[in-house]
Design an enzyme around this catalytic site. Structure first.
Site, PDB file in Angstrom:
ATOM      1  N   SER A 166     -37.224  51.137 -40.408  1.00  0.00           N
ATOM      2  CA  SER A 166     -36.145  51.745 -40.975  1.00  0.00           C
ATOM      3  C   SER A 166     -35.764  51.633 -42.261  1.00  0.00           C
ATOM      4  O   SER A 166     -36.822  51.907 -43.235  1.00  0.00           O
ATOM      5  CB  SER A 166     -35.095  51.253 -40.031  1.00  0.00           C
ATOM      6  OG  SER A 166     -33.733  52.053 -40.413  1.00  0.00           O
TER       7      SER A 166
ATOM      8  N   GLN B  86     -29.224  57.789 -38.161  1.00  0.00           N
ATOM      9  CA  GLN B  86     -28.105  57.851 -37.436  1.00  0.00           C
ATOM     10  C   GLN B  86     -27.046  57.755 -37.922  1.00  0.00           C
ATOM     11  O   GLN B  86     -26.751  57.117 -39.071  1.00  0.00           O
ATOM     12  CB  GLN B  86     -28.493  56.617 -36.468  1.00  0.00           C
ATOM     13  CG  GLN B  86     -29.134  56.932 -35.181  1.00  0.00           C
ATOM     14  CD  GLN B  86     -30.622  56.567 -35.711  1.00  0.00           C
ATOM     15  OE1 GLN B  86     -31.009  55.735 -36.206  1.00  0.00           O
ATOM     16  NE2 GLN B  86     -31.501  57.648 -35.399  1.00  0.00           N
TER      17      GLN B  86
ATOM     18  N   LYS C 109     -39.902  54.291 -37.922  1.00  0.00           N
ATOM     19  CA  LYS C 109     -38.760  54.729 -37.836  1.00  0.00           C
ATOM     20  C   LYS C 109     -38.171  55.482 -39.020  1.00  0.00           C
ATOM     21  O   LYS C 109     -37.651  54.775 -39.750  1.00  0.00           O
ATOM     22  CB  LYS C 109     -37.973  53.443 -37.219  1.00  0.00           C
ATOM     23  CG  LYS C 109     -36.438  53.985 -36.272  1.00  0.00           C
ATOM     24  CD  LYS C 109     -35.676  54.125 -37.383  1.00  0.00           C
ATOM     25  CE  LYS C 109     -34.254  54.384 -36.650  1.00  0.00           C
ATOM     26  NZ  LYS C 109     -33.088  54.755 -37.639  1.00  0.00           N
TER      27      LYS C 109
END
Length: 552
Positions: free
Chosen positions: A305, A334, A330
């Site tokens: 991330s 979100q 990743k």
């Protein structure tokens, strides 16, 4: 915080267990307004809402009484889980604890504890926290909380959190058993906000190279990082090693703020884009404070991330040399939205792309289970042992301004590949780490020898003079055998270097905190040693890609 929950550098078997609960926060929406079932309030074109109708029918007609709220929660959970591995629903009673690591604090008394022999032992007190202020010490045993006995009752970590955490300003009364005293000590502690640091440690690796370990990208990460960087600069740091191994990510803004410190001029750091989210670009402003020094970033399969945003931007602009193994992969963004009851939904709304246009997201069409097991499959396929075992489709190939080939589609591939170390991997070493024998022994050892260890006034003294062999190591073998782990001589010999290093590192942590642990454990860390070696090279103007070929 339980000390055994900290992220350490682990041997082979620990690298295989990577959780998929990795989140990157872009923005926080306001609450939904309206009814509890707002998620299902829109009708279908045919004029009815199937989900609402089913739930209402069950509530009215099912043979037994049901918990409608629980059914709704379970339904939302299943819907989101079937979208992608990172969209999720968080119940109201879990949201606070889920958000705390990224918010950078929690409310409690400010101790690091360990449950030893069914008793809460204080490992350390948070500097400036309520417990340190009132006089709690490492080695103290908490035996009573608010008049209730908590020793010898089979207490668990979650029980300790329930007893000792609480609203800021509230009081908790404890009784403590302290070594050398016959009477219990009474303390009344006023709970406060306790910081959760995202910078695990920082120190000078050499006379001109600094090292900073980042465990997450939280609300306070940039401020912590700048404090650490400025302190290293005062110690003449001209080069920098940033360790992102095991860092699961966090806030996008924290990653872009750090990237800004290293990139000259106005350069694209990352952009995000989704079906309902127009392309949004993040740029450096040309006012970074470390735009010229040599830069090295350590990553592995646990780096995800926001870690991939930072390492991807620095790699794409040929600014840093990325060292280690392929990152998690990743690249979904979100967005968190709150419901009126205090629960929340984190919905994937966009993908992020590195400056060259790479999407780092690995495939997830085979389902969540396969997605979670993908890191284990890397080991089975030999990827963690050999860089040549990683294969990318030519359609995922990109080129940096400096001419270096990089790839998208499944994590950041390092410039310098460092295989996982299997030299110490055997049944004995796996057992003593998996069952916590090393850490338990070190807690006991420090507790029994506090006076003896008191001669080490500084970490430098400890690092130079404390020896684990032969006495400490032989005591550890006996301790392992007493815990029904029986090694043979071959396994002891092959794992001796690793275990000795971890014994010293864990003892150093109990005496000097994270600085002690990392200063010792990194002495046997291949990726770290490669970064240090490269930082000391005199031909600094040589291109990254040219140096890489000699390392693979």
């Amino acid at each position: 915080m339980d000390s055994e929950q900290r992220k350490n550098f682990r041997p082979l078997w620990y690298a295989l267990f990577i959780t998929a609960g990795i989140v990157i926060g872009v923005s926080l929406n306001g609450s939904f307004n309206g009814s509890r079932n707002i998620l299902f309030s829109r009708s279908t074109p045919s004029g009815f809402n199937k989900i609402n109708d089913v739930i209402n029918y069950i509530r009215q007609e099912y043979v037994d009484t049901i918990n409608q709220n629980q059914i709704v929660d379970n339904t939302i959970t299943q819907i989101l889980q079937n979208l992608d591995p990172h969209s999720s629903y968080i119940p109201a009673d879990e949201l606070k604890s889920v958000n705390e690591p990224l918010e950078g604090n929690f409310e409690g008394i400010g101790i690091e504890f360990h449950i030893q022999y069914d008793t809460i032992m204080v490992v350390s007190t948070i500097a400036g926290g309520p417990s340190e202020t009132i006089g709690l010490r490492p080695g103290d045993r908490i035996v009573e909380v608010d008049g209730k006995n908590v020793a010898g009752i089979g207490i668990k970590n979650e029980d300790v959190f329930k007893y000792l955490r609480g609203q800021e300003g509230s009081k908790v009364a404890i009784k403590v058993k302290r070594n050398g005293l016959t009477k219990l000590l009474d303390f009344t502690i006023i709970r406060g906000k306790i910081p959760i640091r995202s910078i695990e440690t920082s120190f000078m690796a050499t006379s001109n190279t600094g090292y900073i370990k980042i465990s997450r990208f939280a609300a306070n990460t940039y401020e912590e990082f700048m404090d650490a960087l400025n302190e290293l600069k005062k110690q003449s740091a001209q080069n920098l090693i940033i360790d992102l191994r095991g860092n699961p990510g966090g806030y996008l803004d924290a990653a872009t703020a750090l990237a800004n410190e290293f990139l000259k001029g106005k350069k694209l750091i990352v952009y995000t884009q989704g079906k309902a989210r127009p392309r949004k670009e993040y740029y450096s402003n040309g006012e970074g404070t470390f735009e010229n020094g040599k830069l090295f970033v350590l990553i592995d399969e646990g780096s995800a991330s926001a870690s991939e945003i930072l390492s991807g931007a620095l790699q794409d602009w040929d600014r840093a040399e990325i060292i280690g193994r392929r990152s998690f992969g990743k690249g979904l963004v979100q967005e968190q939205t709150l419901f009126p009851d205090g629960s929340a939904m984190r919905l994937t709304v966009a993908r992020y792309y590195t400056p060259t246009g790479r999407s780092i997201q690995k495939p997830y069409k085979e389902g969540t289970l396969a997605y979670d097991d993908e890191v284990i499959e890397r080991y089975k396929h030999g990827e963690m042992l050999n860089a040549d075992s990683t294969h990318f489709n030519d359609s995922l190939k990109y080129k940096t301004p400096g001419g270096k080939i990089v790839y998208g589609g499944g994590g950041i591939m390092p410039d310098v590949f460092v295989p996982i170390d299997t030299t110490s991997d055997n049944e004995f070493s796996r057992a003593v780490f998996a069952f916590g024998i090393v850490s338990k022994f070190c807690y006991d050892y420090v507790d029994r020898n506090r006076n003896l260890l008191g001669v080490y006034k500084t970490l430098d003294q400890f690092e130079k003079n404390f020896k684990t062999e032969p006495k400490v190591f032989s005591d550890f073998i006996a301790y392992a055998i007493s815990n029904k782990i029986r090694p043979d001589e071959k396994n002891i010999a092959s794992s001796k270097s690793l275990i000795s290093n971890q014994l010293k590192a864990n003892i150093a942590r109990l005496l000097f905190g994270n600085d002690g642990y990392y200063r010792i454990t990194l002495q046997e860390d291949k990726a770290y040693k490669i970064a240090v070696e490269l930082s000391e090279q005199t031909n600094a103007d040589k291109t990254v890609s040219a140096r890489v070929e000699t390392k693979k």
